[in-house]
Design an enzyme around this catalytic site. Structure first.
Site, mmCIF file in Angstrom:
data_model
loop_
_atom_site.group_PDB
_atom_site.id
_atom_site.type_symbol
_atom_site.label_atom_id
_atom_site.label_comp_id
_atom_site.label_asym_id
_atom_site.label_seq_id
_atom_site.Cartn_x
_atom_site.Cartn_y
_atom_site.Cartn_z
ATOM 1 N N ARG A 37 4.498 -14.104 -3.735
ATOM 2 C CA ARG A 37 4.197 -14.565 -2.374
ATOM 3 C C ARG A 37 4.288 -16.091 -2.255
ATOM 4 N NH1 ARG A 37 -0.697 -10.553 -0.415
ATOM 5 N NH2 ARG A 37 0.690 -8.946 0.361
ATOM 6 N N LYS A 201 -3.767 8.880 1.464
ATOM 7 C CA LYS A 201 -4.202 9.724 2.573
ATOM 8 C C LYS A 201 -3.192 9.828 3.708
ATOM 9 C CE LYS A 201 -9.059 8.834 1.885
ATOM 10 N NZ LYS A 201 -10.223 8.134 2.387
ATOM 11 N N GLY A 354 1.802 -2.604 -0.482
ATOM 12 C CA GLY A 354 1.400 -3.359 -1.665
ATOM 13 C C GLY A 354 1.475 -2.542 -2.943
ATOM 14 N N GLY A 377 0.176 -3.678 4.817
ATOM 15 C CA GLY A 377 -0.298 -3.235 6.127
ATOM 16 C C GLY A 377 0.647 -3.658 7.241
HETATM 17 P P1 AMP Z 1 -2.218 3.988 -0.131
HETATM 18 O O1 AMP Z 1 -3.091 2.756 -0.162
HETATM 19 O O2 AMP Z 1 -2.618 4.977 0.911
HETATM 20 O O3 AMP Z 1 -0.745 3.654 -0.132
HETATM 21 O O4 AMP Z 1 -2.502 4.752 -1.478
HETATM 22 C C1 AMP Z 1 -2.233 4.221 -2.755
HETATM 23 C C2 AMP Z 1 -3.152 4.899 -3.710
HETATM 24 O O5 AMP Z 1 -2.973 6.295 -3.632
HETATM 25 C C3 AMP Z 1 -2.919 4.517 -5.138
HETATM 26 O O6 AMP Z 1 -4.013 3.753 -5.577
HETATM 27 C C4 AMP Z 1 -2.834 5.845 -5.874
HETATM 28 O O7 AMP Z 1 -3.617 5.872 -7.033
HETATM 29 C C5 AMP Z 1 -3.402 6.825 -4.859
HETATM 30 N N1 AMP Z 1 -2.882 8.182 -5.036
HETATM 31 C C6 AMP Z 1 -1.611 8.566 -5.123
HETATM 32 N N2 AMP Z 1 -1.521 9.886 -5.339
HETATM 33 C C7 AMP Z 1 -2.775 10.375 -5.389
HETATM 34 C C8 AMP Z 1 -3.335 11.673 -5.601
HETATM 35 N N3 AMP Z 1 -2.542 12.735 -5.800
HETATM 36 N N4 AMP Z 1 -4.667 11.798 -5.570
HETATM 37 C C9 AMP Z 1 -5.449 10.717 -5.374
HETATM 38 N N5 AMP Z 1 -4.979 9.465 -5.176
HETATM 39 C C10 AMP Z 1 -3.660 9.291 -5.182
#
Ligand code: AMP
Length: 400
Positions: A37, A201, A354, A377
């Site tokens: 960055r 999620k 990120g 984001g």
């Molecule tokens: P996000 O911030 O929504 O892009 O999510 C990224 C995070 O999702 C990472 O820290 C991963 O460890 C987590 N992640 C990915 N796959 C899974 C899973 N199957 N179960 C729980 N966490 C997950």
């Protein structure tokens, strides 16, 4: 979308305030572990130095909660800037207080000062008018080059723009590049266009998914979010991450994909574990046979092969969100393999988010992607079709 360009400003010999995104990861010894960055901001800084400007750099770092906290000082950033720019960089002791004002008043042409962490002032995140004005009063020109924070209406990002007319504010080169890249990607992608969407999620990416559907030819789902879809389809997903309140929304996404003729792919197998732990017992299983009480933490090898063949003919790939818990080696394989296919493909490859950017760097494939966004984001909000609050005041022409 056209933004006021830094190139159209008559900057010669003037004081320029550049909002940067120096929110870099720092380890327990105070070392910057990834300075992308900072390096990404050099284009704009060097351009201003070539115009003999006096430069005021400003950024946040972490979340210091509106008061001074040594842990979040920009001192490591000042040191790195000094190495990269090979000139003295003065770090102020406060953000817009007596010391900062004194330093700004004493500035001469080609001096560079770095204000202390903007978030040492509670007014920064509150978009406080007094702080916005105090920052604006420091300079003749305002440049926003902080894409990573442009989705936030903060004092140094949004409030400050009200004190500069269109001849005195503009987007820096990095912000321009990010906005243009996502604009072209979403308006005129070369087809077939595939979006790989993962991460924890559905809730965080629901709007992005809905907005992507009319634009893409294929969507490949991975990560924790897959299980909400799989559960809605009637599979037993054990203790996998599921958002029960979003089952209907998940159905709506799948229905909309069907209606628009978008191919919608879900994992066919997963690496399931007994616990959410790096040393947990784990095994590969089809999504139909996840044992009761186990959780899916990565996509399985059959899904990896399926996704590889699905990606084979694509010309544009947008990737946001890891395929599994990539922070734990045992559940990183799916994400790593997908990273390799994406990197090896001849498609235009865009990585946003990120975590995904971090993953790609860890695998050593950063240079192989066409574009890695510096904002997680912010890039997601662009994909959602929003105009970012820090960008809106810099839009020129009919869209302004
Ligand atoms: P996000 O911030 O929504 O892009 O999510 C990224 C995070 O999702 C990472 O820290 C991963 O460890 C987590 N992640 C990915 N796959 C899974 C899973 N199957 N179960 C729980 N966490 C997950």
């Amino acid at each position: 979308m056209q933004l006021y360009s830094i190139k159209d400003l008559d900057l010669a010999g003037k004081k320029v305030f550049i909002r940067c995104d120096f929110n870099v990861p720092i380890d327990e010894y105070g070392n910057i572990t990834d300075d992308r960055r900072i390096r990404a901001a050099l284009g704009t800084i060097n351009y201003c130095l070539d115009q003999d400007c006096a430069i005021i750099l400003a950024s946040h770092l972490g979340r210091p909660k509106g008061e001074y906290n040594e842990k979040y000082s920009l001192l490591p950033v000042q040191r790195r800037l000094h190495q990269l720019l090979k000139r003295e960089i003065k770090l102020t002791k406060d953000v817009a207080g007596e010391h900062a004002k004194k330093c700004v008043t004493e500035m001469k042409c080609c001096d560079v000062i770095l204000l202390e962490n903007l978030r040492f002032e509670a007014g920064e995140t509150a978009n406080d008018e007094t702080l916005s004005k105090a920052l604006a009063d420091m300079a003749d020109y305002y440049i926003n080059d902080a894409f990573g924070v442009s989705h936030r209406a903060h004092a140094s990002v949004e409030g400050i723009t009200k004190y500069f007319d269109e001849h005195h504010k503009a987007a820096g080169f990095l912000l321009q590049k990010e906005i243009q890249f996502f604009g072209t990607l979403l308006e005129r992608p070369v087809r077939p266009f595939a979006a790989i969407v993962g991460g924890s999620k559905v809730s965080g990416k629901l709007e992005a998914l809905m907005n992507l559907l009319p634009k893409v030819d294929k969507i490949l789902i991975g990560g924790g979010m897959a299980f909400t879809f799989l559960k809605q389809m009637g599979y037993e997903v054990g203790k996998s991450l599921v958002e029960d309140d979003l089952l209907d929304e998940a159905q709506r996404v799948m229905d909309e994909a069907k209606r628009l003729g978008v191919k919608f792919y879900l994992p066919v197998d997963v690496v399931a574990a007994q616990e959410f732990a790096a040393d947990s017992v784990s095994k590969v299983t089809s999504v139909q046979e996840i044992p009761e009480g186990w959780m899916g933490l990565d996509i399985g090898p059959a899904t990896v092969r399926l996704y590889r063949s699905v990606l084979a003919d694509t010309q544009t790939i947008l990737w946001n969100g890891p395929m599994g818990v990539y922070e734990m080696d045992r559940f990183a394989s799916g994400s790593r393999k997908i990273a390799h296919f994406v990197a090896d493909s001849y498609a235009t490859t865009v990585v946003g988010g990120g975590d995904t950017a971090d993953l790609v760097q860890r695998v050593g494939l950063g240079e192989e992607m066409t574009f890695i966004s510096t904002g997680g984001g912010a890039s997601l909000e662009l994909v959602e079709g929003k105009i970012l609050p820090g960008v809106q005041p810099l839009v020129c022409g009919e869209e302004a």
